[in-house]
Design an enzyme around this catalytic site. Structure first.
Site, short mmCIF file in Angstrom:
data_model
loop_
_atom_site.label_atom_id
_atom_site.label_comp_id
_atom_site.label_asym_id
_atom_site.label_seq_id
_atom_site.Cartn_x
_atom_site.Cartn_y
_atom_site.Cartn_z
N ARG A 21 25.18 88.34 25.37
CA ARG A 21 25.56 88.10 26.76
C ARG A 21 24.84 89.04 27.73
O ARG A 21 24.73 88.74 28.92
CB ARG A 21 27.08 88.26 26.90
CG ARG A 21 27.65 87.50 28.09
CD ARG A 21 29.16 87.60 28.17
NE ARG A 21 29.60 88.97 28.21
CZ ARG A 21 30.52 89.49 27.41
NH1 ARG A 21 31.12 88.75 26.50
NH2 ARG A 21 30.86 90.76 27.51
N TYR A 28 24.05 74.24 50.99
CA TYR A 28 24.26 73.31 49.88
C TYR A 28 25.76 73.05 49.75
O TYR A 28 26.56 73.99 49.74
CB TYR A 28 23.70 74.00 48.63
CG TYR A 28 23.81 73.29 47.33
CD1 TYR A 28 23.16 72.08 47.10
CD2 TYR A 28 24.51 73.87 46.27
CE1 TYR A 28 23.24 71.46 45.86
CE2 TYR A 28 24.58 73.26 45.03
CZ TYR A 28 23.95 72.05 44.84
OH TYR A 28 24.03 71.45 43.61
N ASP A 49 19.71 81.44 50.08
CA ASP A 49 19.35 80.48 49.02
C ASP A 49 17.90 80.09 49.28
O ASP A 49 17.59 79.37 50.22
CB ASP A 49 20.30 79.27 49.12
CG ASP A 49 20.08 78.26 48.00
OD1 ASP A 49 18.94 78.18 47.49
OD2 ASP A 49 21.03 77.55 47.65
N LYS A 89 15.48 73.78 39.71
CA LYS A 89 14.57 72.95 40.49
C LYS A 89 13.11 73.35 40.22
O LYS A 89 12.51 72.87 39.29
CB LYS A 89 14.92 73.06 41.98
CG LYS A 89 16.43 72.96 42.27
CD LYS A 89 16.97 71.56 42.05
CE LYS A 89 18.48 71.48 42.01
NZ LYS A 89 19.20 72.01 43.16
C1 LIG Z 1 20.57 72.33 43.31
C2 LIG Z 1 20.81 73.42 44.29
C3 LIG Z 1 21.67 74.46 44.01
C4 LIG Z 1 22.50 74.50 42.74
O1 LIG Z 1 21.73 74.62 41.60
P1 LIG Z 1 22.30 74.11 40.18
O2 LIG Z 1 21.34 74.68 39.22
O3 LIG Z 1 22.32 72.63 40.26
O4 LIG Z 1 23.68 74.70 40.05
C5 LIG Z 1 21.81 75.46 44.92
N1 LIG Z 1 21.13 75.46 46.08
C6 LIG Z 1 20.29 74.47 46.40
C7 LIG Z 1 19.58 74.52 47.69
C8 LIG Z 1 20.10 73.42 45.52
O5 LIG Z 1 19.28 72.41 45.85
#
Ligand SMILES: *Cc1c(COP(=O)(O)O)cnc(C)c1O
Length: 398
Positions: free
Chosen positions: A61, A114, A186, A211
């Site tokens: 972990r 988001y 973010d 992403k």
């Molecule tokens: C997809 C996304 C997230 C969340 O990511 P996950 O890996 O799906 O939990 C957070 N912020 C933005 C801008 C996103 O597009």
């Protein structure tokens, strides 16, 4: 040559791996571990955390060679003091927020965040006693008027991932820092290649590595990139929450990163060309993409960003209702309908902005596109055929 002076492509290619410590293999191993064993009781009891000076990873972990590979690469790209891999992008967001907030604190949350980030505020932060105020999606220096004595954190997402409003990260960080207010952003859209928020004064940069880093739509992963001031509280919270990223996911994240620059360059180039084409279409009211000179966030994007990606939205002209939009999307040959983005393949989805600080007033339906690595001309032909279906369906309804 120092690490810092090497070019981006070089750092992406060589960062976070060391064949001499990988039995000569080019890539880091996928280390599958829960238990790690020690020769002596003394070594076992001393320190079991590699971040605190141990020569080994003390327990699954706490991380593995595989997770450390991507963490060190992300830290280099972001100019971060340390980075922490977690199980998803949303986990990166929630872990970082919990690390810097407690009951009685006040959080300023950007309106275009988001949606699950907003949901976390409603379901967890507010019930636990954090005050949350939403600020407009195009916030800058005037955000100062919203500061309270108990304001502890400001959460930003620039550009917002559905509607692409830009915040002035630099101005907000400059106001927050002297007051001890932690700034988080973010940074998924830009990736560290397009924007390095810590260099603009932001404390914590967050990534849904699901992403761009992973880049092939086949793993969930989050990264929290911290400056010196925030790394200890974030590390402690990640550990307290039991956050751990799987080795396979970490491996896919570091492998995806090797081609991040070329994938982003290709997707951005196609996206810009497609956006310019979309702008002139009568079916489109507005294209939301900061690299377009006509975008309200363009000046900030030009000042603070070095690049973009393939993700943008269009607001359709008024009068096209859901069935017409569905006909357009469902008939695409190359664009699949689905959540997520940043993969090698093109995606499309419908969107409905949720707003608190300022009502969303554009009347048209919103469609978000993630441009992949297909040939741009083929994507344009697919989009063109979609507009024919949109119009045919809309006329049929009259
Ligand atoms: C997809 C996304 C997230 C969340 O990511 P996950 O890996 O799906 O939990 C957070 N912020 C933005 C801008 C996103 O597009």
């Amino acid at each position: 040559m120092t690490e810092r002076s090497k070019g981006l492509g070089t750092r992406l290619t060589h960062g976070g791996r060391d064949p001499s410590r990988q039995y000569g293999a080019v890539n880091p191993p996928v280390v599958r571990a829960s238990t790690v064993v020690f020769e002596t009781v003394e070594a076992f009891e001393r320190t079991r955390d590699h971040r605190q000076g141990s020569d080994r990873f003390g327990y699954g972990r706490f991380g593995t060679i595989t997770t450390a590979s991507l963490e060190s690469l992300a830290s280099d790209l972001e100019g971060a003091a340390d980075s922490f891999l977690v199980s998803s992008g949303l986990a990166a967001i929630t872990t970082a927020l919990l690390a810097v907030l407690k009951a009685g604190d006040h959080l300023l949350m950007v309106d275009c965040a988001y949606l699950p980030t907003r949901t976390f505020c409603q379901r967890v932060l507010i019930p636990m006693g954090v005050e949350v105020d939403y600020v407009p999606s195009d916030s800058g220096g005037e955000i100062e008027a919203r500061f309270k004595d108990n304001t502890k954190a400001i959460f930003l997402e620039s550009p917002g991932s559905l509607t692409f409003e830009m915040q002035d990260l630099r101005a907000i960080a400059a106001l927050a820092k002297p007051r001890g207010i932690v700034t988080l952003t973010d940074n998924t859209w830009a990736s560290p290649l397009g924007c390095r928020p810590l260099s603009l004064g932001i404390d914590i940069s967050l990534h849904a590595a699901t992403k761009h880093f992973v880049g092939h739509s086949d793993a969930m992963l989050g990264i929290i990139c911290c400056n010196e001031a925030t790394l200890t509280p974030v590390h402690r919270m990640a550990q307290a929450l039991g956050q751990a990223a799987g080795s396979e996911e970490a491996y896919l994240g570091q492998r995806g990163a090797r081609t991040l620059e070329v994938r982003l360059a290709r997707a951005s180039e196609s996206a810009l060309r497609i956006c310019q084409w979309l702008q002139d279409r009568p079916e489109v009211a507005r294209v939301l993409y900061p690299p377009l000179p006509s975008d309200p966030g363009h000046a900030l994007w030009q000042r603070d960003f070095n690049g973009a990606c393939g993700l943008f939205s269009v607001v359709l002209a008024e009068g096209y209702e859901k069935p017409a939009v569905a006909a357009m999307l469902e008939g695409y040959d190359l664009f699949s309908i689905g959540a997520s983005w940043g993969g090698y393949e093109s995606l499309v989805r419908t969107e409905t902005p949720v707003r608190t600080a300022r009502t969303w007033t554009d009347p048209g339906q919103i469609v978000r596109y993630s441009i992949g690595l297909e040939d741009c001309d083929d994507l344009l032909a697919d989009l063109e055929s979609g507009f024919q279906r949109l119009k045919t369906q809309a006329e049929g309804e009259l």
